[in-house]
Design an enzyme around this catalytic site. Structure first.
Site, mmCIF file in Angstrom:
data_model
loop_
_atom_site.group_PDB
_atom_site.id
_atom_site.type_symbol
_atom_site.label_atom_id
_atom_site.label_comp_id
_atom_site.label_asym_id
_atom_site.label_seq_id
_atom_site.Cartn_x
_atom_site.Cartn_y
_atom_site.Cartn_z
ATOM 1 N N PRO A 1 8.926 2.901 2.094
ATOM 2 C CA PRO A 1 8.579 3.461 3.414
ATOM 3 C C PRO A 1 7.464 2.718 4.155
ATOM 4 O O PRO A 1 7.030 3.176 5.203
ATOM 5 C CB PRO A 1 8.138 4.881 3.057
ATOM 6 C CG PRO A 1 7.555 4.753 1.684
ATOM 7 C CD PRO A 1 8.364 3.702 0.985
ATOM 8 N N GLY B 1 4.322 1.377 2.866
ATOM 9 C CA GLY B 1 2.918 1.399 2.432
ATOM 10 C C GLY B 1 2.330 -0.007 2.437
ATOM 11 O O GLY B 1 1.236 -0.235 2.959
ATOM 12 N N LYS B 2 3.073 -0.929 1.859
ATOM 13 C CA LYS B 2 2.525 -2.294 1.764
ATOM 14 C C LYS B 2 2.717 -3.045 3.069
ATOM 15 O O LYS B 2 1.827 -3.769 3.508
ATOM 16 C CB LYS B 2 3.165 -3.026 0.580
ATOM 17 C CG LYS B 2 2.812 -2.367 -0.743
ATOM 18 C CD LYS B 2 3.322 -3.099 -1.926
ATOM 19 C CE LYS B 2 3.210 -2.245 -3.188
ATOM 20 N NZ LYS B 2 4.107 -1.070 -3.176
ATOM 21 N N CYS C 1 6.673 -0.996 -9.802
ATOM 22 C CA CYS C 1 6.024 0.207 -10.338
ATOM 23 C C CYS C 1 6.748 0.594 -11.624
ATOM 24 O O CYS C 1 6.963 1.761 -11.907
ATOM 25 C CB CYS C 1 5.984 1.341 -9.314
ATOM 26 S SG CYS C 1 7.587 1.813 -8.686
HETATM 27 C C1 LIG Z 1 9.787 -0.158 -4.559
HETATM 28 S S1 LIG Z 1 10.568 0.339 -3.082
HETATM 29 C C2 LIG Z 1 9.542 -0.395 -1.854
HETATM 30 C C3 LIG Z 1 8.271 0.321 -1.561
HETATM 31 C C4 LIG Z 1 7.512 -0.318 -0.411
HETATM 32 N N1 LIG Z 1 7.258 -1.725 -0.676
HETATM 33 C C5 LIG Z 1 6.199 0.371 -0.116
HETATM 34 O O1 LIG Z 1 5.141 -0.101 -0.578
HETATM 35 O O2 LIG Z 1 6.204 1.374 0.624
HETATM 36 C C6 LIG Z 1 11.966 -0.719 -3.032
HETATM 37 C C7 LIG Z 1 12.785 -0.636 -1.770
HETATM 38 O O3 LIG Z 1 13.781 -1.674 -1.804
HETATM 39 C C8 LIG Z 1 14.920 -1.219 -1.130
HETATM 40 N N2 LIG Z 1 16.009 -2.117 -1.514
HETATM 41 C C9 LIG Z 1 16.813 -2.072 -2.610
HETATM 42 N N3 LIG Z 1 17.659 -3.107 -2.621
HETATM 43 C C10 LIG Z 1 17.409 -3.843 -1.504
HETATM 44 C C11 LIG Z 1 17.954 -5.029 -0.962
HETATM 45 N N4 LIG Z 1 18.960 -5.674 -1.575
HETATM 46 N N5 LIG Z 1 17.464 -5.487 0.207
HETATM 47 C C12 LIG Z 1 16.451 -4.830 0.847
HETATM 48 N N6 LIG Z 1 15.893 -3.704 0.362
HETATM 49 C C13 LIG Z 1 16.349 -3.212 -0.800
HETATM 50 C C14 LIG Z 1 15.033 0.219 -1.586
HETATM 51 O O4 LIG Z 1 15.843 0.986 -0.702
HETATM 52 C C15 LIG Z 1 13.568 0.658 -1.584
HETATM 53 O O5 LIG Z 1 13.223 1.229 -0.347
#
Ligand SMILES: C[S@@+](CC[C@H](N)C(=O)[O-])C[C@H]1O[C@@H](n2cnc3c(N)ncnc32)[C@H](O)[C@@H]1O
Length: 297
Positions: free
Chosen positions: A112, A114-115, A229
């Site tokens: 969402p 954060g980073k 994480c």
């Molecule tokens: C660990 S979360 C990211 C959290 C985010 N970086 C933060 O700090 O708020 C991983 C995200 O990658 C997305 N995701 C998964 N596969 C993906 C892809 N092939 N391309 C882009 N996003 C992807 C997921 O839907 C998820 O929202």
């Protein structure tokens, strides 16, 4: 609470205090959004409302929530975008990547946000952060966070990061906060405790593909921050080891946190692996987290 697979893995990898820590809730934390608020003034305002906050010393704008008279996510200041709820380890990943004003930065798995929003904040609303997210619902939450926090240097794109080459851009810095099993966030996401070997296999396959793409769009000498994480070495040290063996990347040192594992499952890892870092609830008061900073070329 833990699947037999994770029970077996954790008992091979960690002493009991680590496992206990991973299953206990951690304190919430906020990151002051300096685009909208002055840290001193904001903390004073929140204290006047009855919140008890303490500085997270190894982050720049992080405060742990020690006491909340009501939810810290339901204040006027939150709605005004003066702060973001974020785990300190996650804040620190952005501090380690350390993007500069006017750079072109890629966040490959962004929602969402954060980073993304902290990277954009650190760039002083200058330059650009290209934030990719595959999931339609989740990119909406990213966009609404970007707007609430007053950031004007984020381009949110709903796309598969595996296709990032189609953008025909080269980035100064890349963040790959990889989709993972989430085994470092058990109290918040109990379903992560039910992961099995097929989940690890699915995640690691995607992580390797994303790392390869990240490297391909990074400019020579550019920096890549890989984080998860998850506390499973398959997604952390072993993934970084694969990247160092297969891609033109070398590991740079991260200051805070515990040195990454030197060995796992009876396998010795590269000696420089200790430059990567782990964060644990029982030591750092954070969720379980891993980060590795790599330079291209
Ligand atoms: C660990 S979360 C990211 C959290 C985010 N970086 C933060 O700090 O708020 C991983 C995200 O990658 C997305 N995701 C998964 N596969 C993906 C892809 N092939 N391309 C882009 N996003 C992807 C997921 O839907 C998820 O929202």
């Amino acid at each position: 609470m833990l699947s037999p697979f994770l029970q077996e893995r954790y008992s091979r990898l960690f002493p009991s205090e680590v496992i206990e820590g991973l299953t206990r809730p951690v304190k919430q934390a906020i990151r002051v959004n300096t685009i909208r608020a002055d840290p001193g003034a904001l903390i004073k305002r929140l204290r006047a409302k009855g919140f008890r906050l303490s500085r997270v010393p190894w982050t720049e704008y992080g405060y742990s929530v020690e006491k909340e008279p009501f939810s810290i996510g339901a204040t006027t200041e939150y709605l005004l975008g003066y702060y973001f709820l974020q785990d300190p380890a996650s804040m620190h990943a952005c501090e380690v990547l350390d993007p500069k004003e006017d750079e072109l930065v890629l966040d490959m798995a962004a929602a969402p946000g954060g980073k993304t929003t902290y990277l954009a904040q650190r760039m002083g609303n200058r330059g650009a952060v290209v934030a990719l997210e595959l999931n339609r619902e989740r990119i909406r939450s990213l966009r609404s966070n970007v707007t609430r926090l007053g950031l004007e240097n984020v381009i949110g794109v709903r796309m598969d990061a595996l296709r990032v080459g189609e953008l025909k851009l080269q980035f100064d810095r890349v963040l790959l906060d990889a989709p993972c099993t989430g085994t470092g966030t058990l109290p918040k996401s109990p379903q992560a405790g039910q992961k099995g070997p097929e989940d690890v296999e699915r995640c690691t396959r995607l992580q390797a593909q994303l790392l390869e793409k990240a490297c391909s769009v990074l400019r020579p000498k550019g920096l890549l921050l890989y984080s998860t994480c998850s506390v499973l070495p398959e997604e952390d040290e072993l993934m970084v080891q694969w990247a160092l063996d297969s891609l033109p990347l070398r590991l740079e040192k991260v200051e805070h946190g515990e040195p990454a594992l030197a060995e796992c499952y009876g396998q010795r890892l590269r000696p420089e692996m200790k430059r990567a870092r782990r964060f644990y609830p029982h030591l750092h008061g954070t969720q379980g987290f891993f980060m590795a900073l790599m330079r291209k070329g």
